[in-house]
Design an enzyme around this catalytic site. Structure first.
Site, PDB file in Angstrom:
ATOM      1  N   GLU A 126       0.847  -1.187   0.000  1.00  0.00           N
ATOM      2  CA  GLU A 126       0.000   0.000   0.000  1.00  0.00           C
ATOM      3  C   GLU A 126       0.886   1.241   0.000  1.00  0.00           C
ATOM      4  O   GLU A 126       1.852   1.276   0.758  1.00  0.00           O
ATOM      5  CB  GLU A 126      -0.907   0.040   1.231  1.00  0.00           C
ATOM      6  CG  GLU A 126      -1.928   1.176   1.125  1.00  0.00           C
ATOM      7  CD  GLU A 126      -2.930   1.215   2.291  1.00  0.00           C
ATOM      8  OE1 GLU A 126      -2.801   0.424   3.235  1.00  0.00           O
ATOM      9  OE2 GLU A 126      -3.824   2.052   2.228  1.00  0.00           O
ATOM     10  N   GLY A 258       2.908   2.271  10.990  1.00  0.00           N
ATOM     11  CA  GLY A 258       2.616   1.419  12.145  1.00  0.00           C
ATOM     12  C   GLY A 258       2.473  -0.044  11.779  1.00  0.00           C
ATOM     13  O   GLY A 258       3.139  -0.913  12.330  1.00  0.00           O
ATOM     14  N   ALA A 259       1.585  -0.327  10.826  1.00  0.00           N
ATOM     15  CA  ALA A 259       1.320  -1.714  10.451  1.00  0.00           C
ATOM     16  C   ALA A 259       0.501  -1.732   9.170  1.00  0.00           C
ATOM     17  O   ALA A 259       0.007  -0.695   8.728  1.00  0.00           O
ATOM     18  CB  ALA A 259       0.563  -2.434  11.559  1.00  0.00           C
ATOM     19  N   MET A 260       0.354  -2.927   8.604  1.00  0.00           N
ATOM     20  CA  MET A 260      -0.330  -3.044   7.322  1.00  0.00           C
ATOM     21  C   MET A 260      -1.240  -4.267   7.302  1.00  0.00           C
ATOM     22  O   MET A 260      -0.832  -5.363   7.680  1.00  0.00           O
ATOM     23  CB  MET A 260       0.725  -3.114   6.200  1.00  0.00           C
ATOM     24  CG  MET A 260       0.144  -3.229   4.814  1.00  0.00           C
ATOM     25  SD  MET A 260      -0.858  -1.769   4.393  1.00  0.00           S
ATOM     26  CE  MET A 260      -2.068  -2.533   3.340  1.00  0.00           C
ATOM     27  N   GLU A 261      -2.461  -4.048   6.801  1.00  0.00           N
ATOM     28  CA  GLU A 261      -3.542  -5.034   6.915  1.00  0.00           C
ATOM     29  C   GLU A 261      -3.590  -6.078   5.793  1.00  0.00           C
ATOM     30  O   GLU A 261      -4.666  -6.615   5.508  1.00  0.00           O
ATOM     31  CB  GLU A 261      -4.881  -4.278   6.942  1.00  0.00           C
ATOM     32  CG  GLU A 261      -5.289  -3.603   5.608  1.00  0.00           C
ATOM     33  CD  GLU A 261      -4.933  -2.127   5.509  1.00  0.00           C
ATOM     34  OE1 GLU A 261      -4.003  -1.683   6.213  1.00  0.00           O
ATOM     35  OE2 GLU A 261      -5.582  -1.418   4.714  1.00  0.00           O
ATOM     36  N   ASN A 262      -2.481  -6.411   5.145  1.00  0.00           N
ATOM     37  CA  ASN A 262      -2.484  -7.417   4.069  1.00  0.00           C
ATOM     38  C   ASN A 262      -3.360  -8.613   4.425  1.00  0.00           C
ATOM     39  O   ASN A 262      -3.286  -9.136   5.527  1.00  0.00           O
ATOM     40  CB  ASN A 262      -1.060  -7.914   3.831  1.00  0.00           C
ATOM     41  CG  ASN A 262      -0.056  -6.805   3.839  1.00  0.00           C
ATOM     42  OD1 ASN A 262      -0.124  -5.910   3.018  1.00  0.00           O
ATOM     43  ND2 ASN A 262       0.850  -6.827   4.798  1.00  0.00           N
ATOM     44  N   HIS A 294      -6.929  -2.494  14.945  1.00  0.00           N
ATOM     45  CA  HIS A 294      -7.114  -1.717  13.711  1.00  0.00           C
ATOM     46  C   HIS A 294      -6.851  -2.578  12.469  1.00  0.00           C
ATOM     47  O   HIS A 294      -7.684  -2.652  11.563  1.00  0.00           O
ATOM     48  CB  HIS A 294      -6.188  -0.501  13.749  1.00  0.00           C
ATOM     49  CG  HIS A 294      -6.257   0.374  12.537  1.00  0.00           C
ATOM     50  ND1 HIS A 294      -7.019   1.523  12.494  1.00  0.00           N
ATOM     51  CD2 HIS A 294      -5.677   0.271  11.315  1.00  0.00           C
ATOM     52  CE1 HIS A 294      -6.896   2.080  11.301  1.00  0.00           C
ATOM     53  NE2 HIS A 294      -6.084   1.351  10.559  1.00  0.00           N
ATOM     54  N   GLU A 295      -5.714  -3.230  12.445  1.00  0.00           N
ATOM     55  CA  GLU A 295      -5.371  -4.024  11.257  1.00  0.00           C
ATOM     56  C   GLU A 295      -6.322  -5.206  11.112  1.00  0.00           C
ATOM     57  O   GLU A 295      -6.738  -5.545  10.010  1.00  0.00           O
ATOM     58  CB  GLU A 295      -3.920  -4.513  11.305  1.00  0.00           C
ATOM     59  CG  GLU A 295      -2.871  -3.416  11.515  1.00  0.00           C
ATOM     60  CD  GLU A 295      -3.003  -2.223  10.596  1.00  0.00           C
ATOM     61  OE1 GLU A 295      -3.488  -2.368   9.461  1.00  0.00           O
ATOM     62  OE2 GLU A 295      -2.620  -1.108  11.020  1.00  0.00           O
ATOM     63  N   GLU A 317     -10.016   3.964   6.109  1.00  0.00           N
ATOM     64  CA  GLU A 317      -9.213   4.381   7.261  1.00  0.00           C
ATOM     65  C   GLU A 317     -10.051   5.098   8.328  1.00  0.00           C
ATOM     66  O   GLU A 317      -9.916   4.820   9.514  1.00  0.00           O
ATOM     67  CB  GLU A 317      -8.024   5.243   6.821  1.00  0.00           C
ATOM     68  CG  GLU A 317      -7.001   4.495   5.974  1.00  0.00           C
ATOM     69  CD  GLU A 317      -6.427   3.242   6.639  1.00  0.00           C
ATOM     70  OE1 GLU A 317      -6.624   3.051   7.863  1.00  0.00           O
ATOM     71  OE2 GLU A 317      -5.793   2.432   5.930  1.00  0.00           O
TER      72      GLU A 317
HETATM   73  N1  TRP Z   1      -3.143   0.871   5.698  1.00  0.00           N
HETATM   74  C1  TRP Z   1      -2.239   0.953   6.810  1.00  0.00           C
HETATM   75  C2  TRP Z   1      -3.084   1.171   8.048  1.00  0.00           C
HETATM   76  O1  TRP Z   1      -3.702   2.169   8.233  1.00  0.00           O
HETATM   77  C3  TRP Z   1      -1.229   2.013   6.758  1.00  0.00           C
HETATM   78  C4  TRP Z   1      -0.304   2.144   5.607  1.00  0.00           C
HETATM   79  C5  TRP Z   1      -0.500   2.782   4.454  1.00  0.00           C
HETATM   80  C6  TRP Z   1       1.032   1.775   5.577  1.00  0.00           C
HETATM   81  N2  TRP Z   1       0.629   2.853   3.718  1.00  0.00           N
HETATM   82  C7  TRP Z   1       1.584   2.239   4.393  1.00  0.00           C
HETATM   83  C8  TRP Z   1       1.823   1.083   6.463  1.00  0.00           C
HETATM   84  C9  TRP Z   1       2.934   2.082   4.103  1.00  0.00           C
HETATM   85  C10 TRP Z   1       3.158   0.914   6.159  1.00  0.00           C
HETATM   86  C11 TRP Z   1       3.707   1.418   5.005  1.00  0.00           C
HETATM   87  O2  TRP Z   1      -3.228   0.314   8.842  1.00  0.00           O
HETATM   88 ZN    ZN Z   2      -5.662   1.549   8.590  1.00  0.00          ZN
END
Ligand code: TRP
Ligand code: ZN
Length: 855
Positions: A126, A258-262, A294-295, A317
């Protein structure tokens, strides 16, 4: 290579994708400098698009080895952003694209696409990182099932979906849920997990893993517990169950956010996973709980239902932040959570909305989408959903969400789709409310009162100042929750919601026995600035008797702000005794939640004061703000010494460390008391707390308190000796010293620490802990002569060369430059201009700097 002039993308230019993807099969042969990615993608023309288009695939930094369509080799000629296959070369109807590319994850310092961190392979796609992995229509409205094969000698090989098969040196994954490419993920490493499980409400047995590097396996228990609570909560509150047989989380040290919701494979910045009582503060535990939730919640709000294009980012978001706020309120305390959320909203989002980076929750154009993962899209977006719920009521909110999930599952949606479910299930027209999504800036509500012969009239006026590109503002629909309190503290009028939908609104209440005190904007019912002048006696009454906990806090906050403003403007030499009395009442009230009392004891910060002074039309002087705040702290500590000592003792938390809200609140109040006391006891209580601390909350809190009064050298040395090998604690060691450094030493100290052997500036957490910490020390950053500005700009330029996204995020320290005096403005502007004219500035930074300069 310098970027060419960046071209903006416009919401108004949206076109549906000419080709849809039916399935994706990928094979990765992992290698640090030569990873091979082969792809087999089944395309078909989009029935909703005009026929006859060329096939355009996004791709950046890929070495294309070969490509074919329906097994016929192609002579594809990539350009710098992708490649085009002319319509004339495409078969009619569906076809199969095959390609192989080579990429080099080891040299990928931008942390986007496939990269390496601490010896492991990981991805971040993302918003537009998938195009750095292979050629693809890298846009969220193209959704497809993915099948992935990974070949590598590393023991743990992960991707999205369910595991299908594996053998020595390979593993295969299958994700049946159609998803956009930004949710793709892959991990390969020598990782360990302590598996757990969760059975969903529809009887699905789900394996849960949190994968970490060896040595970190004892720090994942809290995150796992938070994950299981999140899964249960989403079933109970939103009726949403998990939809795969496995849910993997991986912690990585080098991560831009912070983190990513893959899908099925969340990737986390390790600071939001790893925690033990000795190494993590209560605030860290709370962040972990929130971000894990959140994720996880994104699985429905973001993944099952995604965004049509990146302008709709707040669709996922804003909603997911709102959901994590509700969750945290349920887990901990709604009152305390609301206060904390509003404090962050004001500190980050109001600041953004008041400056050159102001933009609507749904922007109309962008150059680099990574620059729009902002407090406005996230936090203001969540506020809009909170208002919607208030306007339609809880039951209709639930009905609207059910409709949203049922109608849009598997789709890529827009804000219009979202508003439509609220209009249908909520039974009201929301066209005026929708303006909130398109109009930037924080509305101000001016409240005036009239009292005559038992009749009370309240008049509200709304006004929104111009923001970049939006000179004229239309009136918004603003829900103002309010009540009236009698002079004896009884409630004359319980909470009701006024709907301010034009420039002004007047309401009259008859037959009141006495002049009431208005409690406006209860629960902070709308993201606005309320201009309502109330005398200290009225604020003291609200503080003691308001039935709305947020407004009790707010009354204390207004007293604190007014008294500090008076000292800064030199109309008072010392804090108002009425304020100190009110503070005493709040912090000593044993019927109140200690976490709430801890918040009450926290004076508005230097940055809050700069913002509120500037809002009131003054030019803030960071040096004066710092000095006055110190002086006020000294006066408060001297006046309340006995009370603070008693609190510090009463709030000890004997027994084993428990990260839950109850003990965390007690620790917060105790640390606030110890920190305040430092101004009256030369730090004796803090030294003692440091020496006896058996958890990071008290250890770091006590050391920070000492730093705040210019002491703490000895404790800092002890802290370093004990924690020098723990990378997450070392971030705290760097950050605390710089943030709490005296204004005249902060820049020199930062400079010294940039030469420390552990200052690994390519790591985003460490960069933020050092360079970001100077920005969080306003008097230090804004010191005379501009040395702070130069130092930060130098480092932003350096970071931009390796990680543009991180540089751009850190650059917002300059966004408030117009707030200050002309000498400071000149110095700040010249640093912005210096960055703007840098010959190889990234697209990310070019956009940020230009917007901040107002170009
Ligand atoms: N979608 C993620 C969240 O809100 C955040 C996110 C977007 C992100 N771009 C990113 C995380 C790039 C890491 C790197 O949870
Ligand atoms: Zn998010």
């Amino acid at each position: 290579m310098p970027d060419t002039t960046p071209q903006p993308v416009f919401l108004a230019d949206y076109q549906p994708p000419p080709f849809l993807v039916e399935s994706v099969a990928l094979t990765f042969r992992l290698h640090p400098t030569a990873t091979r990615v082969s792809s087999e993608i089944r395309f078909r023309p989009n029935p909703d698009a005009t026929p006859g288009h060329d096939l355009r695939l996004d791709g950046e930094g890929l070495n294309l080895l070969h490509a074919s369509i329906d097994a016929m080799p192609l002579d594809a000629r990539p350009d710098t952003t992708g490649l085009t296959i002319p319509a004339a070369l495409l078969p009619e109807g569906a076809f199969v694209w095959q390609a192989e590319v080579e990429i080099a994850p080891e040299g990928n310092t931008a942390l986007e696409g496939l990269y390496m961190s601490g010896g492991m392979y990981c991805t971040q796609c993302e918003a537009e990182g998938f195009r750095k992995i292979t050629y693809y229509p890298d846009r969220p409205d193209v959704m497809a099932p993915f099948r992935v094969r990974i070949e590598s000698d590393l023991p743990v090989l992960l991707s999205n979906g369910n595991p299908v098969a594996s053998g020595a040196g390979w593993a295969e994954w299958d994700d049946p849920h159609p998803k956009p490419s930004y949710l793709f993920a892959l991990v390969g490493g020598d990782l360990v997990s302590t598996p757990d499980s969760f059975t969903t409400m529809d009887g699905r047995h789900v394996t849960l893993n949190i994968w970490v590097r060896k040595g970190d396996e004892h720090s994942t228990a809290y995150a796992m517990d938070a994950l299981k609570r999140s899964m249960l909560w989403d079933e109970q509150v939103y009726g949403r169950a998990y939809d795969l047989d496995i849910f993997n989380i991986v912690a990585v040290d080098d991560f831009n956010m912070g983190a990513m919701e893959n899908k099925g494979l969340n990737i986390f910045n390790s600071r939001y996973v790893l925690a033990t009582p000795e190494t993590a503060t209560d605030a860290d535990f709370a962040s972990i709980e929130r971000i894990i939730a959140h994720e996880y919640f994104h699985n429905w709000t973001g993944n099952r239902i995604t965004c049509r294009d990146w302008f709709q980012l707040s669709l996922k978001e804003g909603l997911t932040v709102f959901r994590d706020q509700q969750f945290m309120g349920d887990m901990r305390s709604h009152a305390v959570k609301r206060i904390e959320d509003v404090l962050t909203l004001r500190a980050r989002q109001f600041r953004e909305d008041a400056g050159p980076l102001a933009h609507p929750v749904r922007p109309e154009s962008y150059v680099e989408i990574n620059n729009f993962y902002t407090a406005t899209v996230y936090e203001k977006g969540a506020e809009l959903i909170r208002m919607l719920r208030l306007l339609v009521g809880e039951d209709r909110y639930a009905a609207a969400l059910d409709l949203y999930f049922n109608r849009h599952d598997g789709q890529a949606c827009t804000i219009e789709d979202w508003i439509a479910v609220f209009e249908e299930a909520g039974g009201r027209d929301l066209s005026q409310f929708k303006r909130w999504y398109g109009q930037a800036g924080t509305p101000r509500i001016d409240a005036t009162e009239d009292w005559q012969d038992g009749q009370y009239t309240l008049t509200l006026r709304q006004h929104t100042a111009p923001t970049p590109g939006q000179p004229l503002k239309e009136p918004l629909l603003i829900p103002v929750a309010m009540g009236l309190i009698g002079p004896d503290g009884t409630e004359f009028l319980p909470t009701q919601v006024l709907e301010l939908d034009g420039p002004t609104l007047s309401v009259t209440y008859d037959n009141l026995p006495a002049r009431p005190v208005a409690s406006l904007l209860r629960g902070f019912s709308a993201p606005v600035v309320l201009d309502h002048t109330q005398p200290p006696a009225d604020l003291a009454l609200l503080l003691a008797h308001d039935t709305d906990p947020f407004n009790r806090f707010e009354a204390g906050r207004s007293l604190a702000r007014d008294t500090l403003h008076a000292m800064i403007m030199q109309t008072a030499a010392q804090p108002d005794p009425q304020f100190i009395d009110a503070l005493r009442i709040m912090i000593c009230d044993d019927t109140l939640d200690p976490a709430f009392r801890a918040l009450a004891l926290r004076l508005p910060g230097q940055e809050d004061l700069a913002a509120s002074l500037s809002e009131a039309g003054h030019t803030p002087d960071p040096t004066v703000i710092f000095q006055i705040r110190q002086k006020a702290m000294h006066a408060i500590a001297t006046a309340l010494k006995a009370e603070l000592e008693k609190i510090a003792q009463d709030m000890e938390t004997p027994g084993p460390f428990n990260p839950a809200a109850r003990d965390a609140g007690r620790r917060a109040l105790r640390i606030q008391a110890v920190a305040a006391l430092a101004y009256a006891d030369h730090g004796d209580a803090a030294k003692n707390a440091f020496a006896h601390a058996n958890n990071m909350t008290e250890q770091l809190g006590a050391w920070s308190a000492l730093l705040g009064i210019g002491a703490g050298a000895q404790e800092g040395a002890e802290f370093y000796a004990r924690w020098r090998h723990d990378r997450l604690v070392m971030d705290k060691w760097f950050m605390a010293q710089i943030m709490f450094a005296a204004p005249d030493t902060a820049v020199a100290l930062t400079e010294t620490l940039t030469r420390h052997a552990s200052f690994d500036w390519k790591n985003p957490n460490r960069f933020r802990a050092v360079i970001g910490a100077l920005g969080a020390n306003p008097a230090g950053f804004h010191c005379q002569g501009g040395a702070g500005y130069r130092l930060v700009a130098d480092w932003l330029l350096r970071l931009d060369g390796v990680n543009p996204q991180a540089a751009a995020r850190n650059s917002t320290v300059f966004e408030t430059w117009r707030r200050y005096d002309s000498d400071r403005q000149t110095l700040l502007r010249s640093e912005l201009q210096r960055m703007a004219s840098h010959p190889t500035l990234s697209r990310d930074m070019t956009e940020m700097v230009a917007r901040m300069l107002g170009e």
